[in-house]
Structure formats: structure tokens, C-alpha cells
Scaffold this active site. Sequence first.
Site, PDB file in Angstrom:
ATOM      1  N   GLY A 177       0.825  -1.200   0.000  1.00  0.00           N
ATOM      2  CA  GLY A 177       0.000   0.000   0.000  1.00  0.00           C
ATOM      3  C   GLY A 177       0.855   1.245   0.000  1.00  0.00           C
ATOM      4  O   GLY A 177       1.976   1.247  -0.518  1.00  0.00           O
ATOM      5  N   CYS A 178       0.339   2.317   0.586  1.00  0.00           N
ATOM      6  CA  CYS A 178       1.070   3.586   0.631  1.00  0.00           C
ATOM      7  C   CYS A 178       2.436   3.374   1.267  1.00  0.00           C
ATOM      8  O   CYS A 178       2.541   2.895   2.399  1.00  0.00           O
ATOM      9  CB  CYS A 178       0.264   4.613   1.431  1.00  0.00           C
ATOM     10  SG  CYS A 178       1.134   6.174   1.689  1.00  0.00           S
ATOM     11  N   PHE A 179       3.498   3.731   0.546  1.00  0.00           N
ATOM     12  CA  PHE A 179       4.848   3.429   1.066  1.00  0.00           C
ATOM     13  C   PHE A 179       5.198   4.232   2.313  1.00  0.00           C
ATOM     14  O   PHE A 179       6.121   3.878   3.040  1.00  0.00           O
ATOM     15  CB  PHE A 179       5.921   3.563  -0.001  1.00  0.00           C
ATOM     16  CG  PHE A 179       5.924   4.820  -0.844  1.00  0.00           C
ATOM     17  CD1 PHE A 179       5.391   6.023  -0.410  1.00  0.00           C
ATOM     18  CD2 PHE A 179       6.494   4.789  -2.120  1.00  0.00           C
ATOM     19  CE1 PHE A 179       5.418   7.163  -1.194  1.00  0.00           C
ATOM     20  CE2 PHE A 179       6.538   5.930  -2.921  1.00  0.00           C
ATOM     21  CZ  PHE A 179       5.994   7.121  -2.448  1.00  0.00           C
TER      22      PHE A 179
END
Length: 282
Positions: free
Chosen positions: A132-134
Site C-alpha cells: 500500500g502507501c509506502f
Amino acid sequence: MKYNELTPEEERVIIYKGTEAPYTGEYINNKRSGIYVCRRCNAPLYNSSDKFDSHCGWPSFDDEIEGAVKRIPDADGQRTEIICNNCGAHLGHVFLNEGFTTKNTRHCVNSISLKFIQEENKMIKKAYFASGCFWGTEYYFMKAQGVKHTAVGFMGGHVDNPTYQQVCQKNTGHLETTEVEYDSSKTSYEDMVKLFFETHDFTQTDGQGPDIGPQYLSCIFYSNDEEKEIAEEYVKKLEDKGFKVATMLKSVSQFWKAEDYHQQYYEHKGTKPYCHIYKKIF
């Protein structure tokens, strides 16, 4: 003397004595062993052993390599500027008697004025995870025992050197990915895989939490057969527990580092991830 070519932003700081914004520099949270050299002329300036965390928003050192840094009165008449003694590049300012370390010295240095040369260490390994969002993925890995450095970027796509904006258009094929450098004498790839699964919803097939799109899919990028076997082992353990695992396993490809403002994002913001939560499974 011939110097390295500088970007306009590097010139603004190094030549024209500007300052990079706090908590945006590349080396604020760098914990790797090595030396820091001048970005303009490559002269050695600082040893990593003299770096400490002052929470000021810029890399801090309590000593310099002997003869490498020159101190001059700042134009404001209140501070002391530090410059590279070899080429005169602006580094930042030095402050005394603050009590951070026993040396009572803080070289407050712009990351952009430096280049880091890592000391070779065969125990340092790299691993790559997408969940997902890093920002959230990196948040947990950078705090894990044995992890020496993390960076966020993109992997698995078909566009060279993609920008964040390009990846957000969802047509480059990249996944938001975290690069993890860990000391294999203090932790293991197996520990990294367990942390990966315990910090996101590996059953979600369209993204992660509210972040929907192909760039947010769950994936382990393995570097060799051993890593692949460990990843497969833990997928099997999860399936045996009744989970339907959506995580992909792919071979490592080119890692493209994201823009500086994405690095250690939550550390700089002083907040916690909204879409990643630690939940012990193993």
C-alpha cells in the site's frame, strides 16, 4: 580545480548559502556506517560515528574530520557558518554548549551539501516490500530491530525513473515499494517478512485500506531463491490459518527512489500511518 556539476537547488544552498527545509534532507535518519563527503568537491568531511540525532531537522555531527571544515563568522553576526575547507562549499552552521553530546558541539549540516559513501559490510542486506502507501510501510520497517536504513520508491513498472505523479496515474505498472537495509547479524529476512504481513491487510485485492489502485497492491519482491522460499513458506502459514492471501511474489527489478519529501514521511510529520496497523500474527 574542477568541481562536480550541481543542480539549481544544490547551487542555492552550496554556493549561495541557502538552507534546505527542515526534515526534508536525505540524511537526517541515515544510520549506516561510512563517511560524508562534500557534494561539490568530494572532500571527506564527517565520519558516521560522529553523527547524532538532535531532532533539529538537519543532520547533526559533534565532530569533523580533522582539517576538513572551516568556521567563519556568519553575515548576521550571531552565528558561525561552516564551509568545506577544500572548496568553500556552504555546509550549514555550528553551535556550541547545547549539551547534546559530551563534545558540546553540533554541526548542523544541510543534507544537500553532502554525499554519503557507505562502508562495505557483507552483513548488510536489502529487501523490498510493497504493502500500500509506502509512507506507512516504511514507518514500521524503519523502527524495526536491525534495520539500518529505509527508502521509499517504485518497482515493477515499465517506465524509467518515474515520478510520483506518473505512478499516481496508474499506468506505469509500478508498485509503491519500500527498500529495507538490514543487518543480517542482528535480524533476518524471515523477520522482515513477518513484519511485512503483520503491518497490512494482505487479503485486500484492490489496494490497501482507502488507497485503491494498482500501485497500492501487496507484493514481496524477492532477490534470490532463498528469499522466495521464505516468502512462500509464510504465505502457506497464513493460508493454513484460514487467510486468503492476495500478496504477489515477484522477482526484484529496478528500484526507483521517490522524491525526497516522501522519505521517512511520518517521522518528519510526527504522526502515525492511517492505513497500516501492527497486528501480531506469528
